[in-house]
Design a protein around this motif. Structure first.
Motif, PDB file in Angstrom:
ATOM      1  N   TRP A  13      30.542  82.930  84.342  1.00 50.75           N
ATOM      2  CA  TRP A  13      30.750  83.248  85.760  1.00 50.75           C
ATOM      3  C   TRP A  13      32.232  83.225  86.157  1.00 50.75           C
ATOM      4  N   LEU A  18      33.799  84.488  89.841  1.00 57.40           N
ATOM      5  CA  LEU A  18      32.961  83.779  90.803  1.00 57.40           C
ATOM      6  C   LEU A  18      33.305  82.297  90.827  1.00 57.40           C
ATOM      7  N   LEU A  21      27.494  79.712  90.635  1.00 62.31           N
ATOM      8  CA  LEU A  21      26.255  80.469  90.758  1.00 62.31           C
ATOM      9  C   LEU A  21      25.432  79.925  91.917  1.00 62.31           C
ATOM     10  N   LEU A 266      20.906  84.511  82.164  1.00 59.09           N
ATOM     11  CA  LEU A 266      22.164  85.195  82.454  1.00 59.09           C
ATOM     12  C   LEU A 266      22.531  86.172  81.350  1.00 59.09           C
ATOM     13  N   ARG A 285      27.984  90.243  90.303  1.00 57.51           N
ATOM     14  CA  ARG A 285      28.572  89.324  91.281  1.00 57.51           C
ATOM     15  C   ARG A 285      27.692  89.219  92.529  1.00 57.51           C
ATOM     16  N   CYS A 288      24.441  87.198  91.501  1.00 51.03           N
ATOM     17  CA  CYS A 288      24.615  85.802  91.098  1.00 51.03           C
ATOM     18  C   CYS A 288      25.312  84.938  92.139  1.00 51.03           C
ATOM     19  N   TRP A 289      25.880  85.564  93.175  1.00 48.48           N
ATOM     20  CA  TRP A 289      26.580  84.767  94.187  1.00 48.48           C
ATOM     21  C   TRP A 289      26.374  85.281  95.602  1.00 48.48           C
TER      22      TRP A 289
END
Length: 298
Positions: A13, A18, A21, A266, A285, A288-289
């Motif tokens: 990540w 990022l 997560l 992932l 992105r 996951c965020w």
């Protein structure tokens, strides 16, 4: 290449730029109930249908520590009732956990029973930011009349509800299937629903619903993993639909009740970058965020 081991996850990540997560689909349950759930998986019970070893069969403190080592900045304590009289206590458990663990998003559940509207209202007043219901395990139809005012309240509040209503891993005729959720969305089109497991195995039907209802989302829980691909493979021809919905797909994992390492979820998403159409870094992105951040209000 995506992470192969849990210790690789932070590097993955970080490479995406990022800060960590956000996982909308993790489970924490009262210890006694969790042991019963694990026993059901161990026995490949009637709602599981296949061997399903639990990777993270650890105590609660160890599971919390593992999520933090992975870099989960926010996660949920999703609970779900399988009979009347359980939901209120499960909601109390999840909200108490969130009160002591600030990175655990305040979570709640409900069941079609007398007093359900008051229970949901109480959970919202106590700060619940996400609900979970499981029509397959609970054995109920989302369209039951007693739930209609609940859907209206949740639509008005904007608080998301993670709904397991797909027919996997084992269908329950009368309770699972896209028509059940469609009936709810038709009456409450503003409902923020998150379809668990991308609706497996009815991927196409649930993605079509997302095209009709702009507040309908889907989570990635277990989808694209080797374990799920063996039983409910995601059709490659539907990849363009995923590419068209970058703001509607959100990371989910089913931790701790998964038969592989968290990293594999992932890794499985990372593989999508090599397919056509490629789901690129911006898509990852968002999934996951950013989508989880917006949905959970964190």
């Amino acid at each position: 290449m995506g992470p192969l081991h849990d210790e690789d996850v932070p590097r993955w990540w970080e490479a995406l730029g990022l800060p960590g997560l956000i996982d909308i689909h993790t489970h924490f349950l009262p210890e006694r109930m969790l042991r019963r759930v694990w026993a059901h998986f161990d026995d490949a019970g009637p709602l599981v249908g296949r061997p399903w070893p639990i990777t993270y069969r650890w105590d609660e403190a160890s599971r919390l520590a593992q999520l933090r080592r992975l870099g989960l900045r926010h996660f949920t304590a999703l609970t779900y009732a399988h009979r009347p009289g359980m939901a209120a206590d499960l909601t109390d458990f999840a909200l108490k956990l969130a009160a002591t663990e600030p990175d655990c998003v305040p979570s709640a559940t409900f069941f079609p029973e007398v007093g359900v509207l008051e229970q949901v209202q109480s959970a919202l007043e106590r700060g619940a930011r996400v609900f979970k219901i499981h029509a397959q395990v609970g054995g109920f139809d989302l369209r039951e009349p007693v739930l209609d005012p609940v859907w209206g309240l949740l639509a008005e509040s904007g608080v998301p509800v993670v709904v397991h209503v797909g027919s996997g891993p084992v269908p329950r005729p009368g309770f699972t299937g896209p028509d059940k959720l469609e009936g709810v969305m038709r009456r409450h089109p503003g409902l923020t629903a998150v379809v668990a497991h991308l609706g497996a195995p009815e991927y196409a039907e649930f993605l079509a619903l997302a095209g009709t209802y702009p507040r309908l989302h889907l989570d990635t829980t277990m989808v694209f993993t080797d374990f799920f691909e063996a039983a409910a493979p995601f059709p490659p021809e539907l990849l363009p639909r995923l590419a068209e919905l970058p703001d509607r797909i959100v990371l989910g994992s089913d931790f701790p009740n998964i038969p592989y390492l968290y990293a594999h979820q992932l890794e499985s998403l990372d593989r999508l970058r090599d397919l056509e159409p490629a789901l690129d870094d911006d898509w990852l992105r968002a999934v996951c965020w950013f989508n989880g951040k917006r949905l959970l209000g964190v």
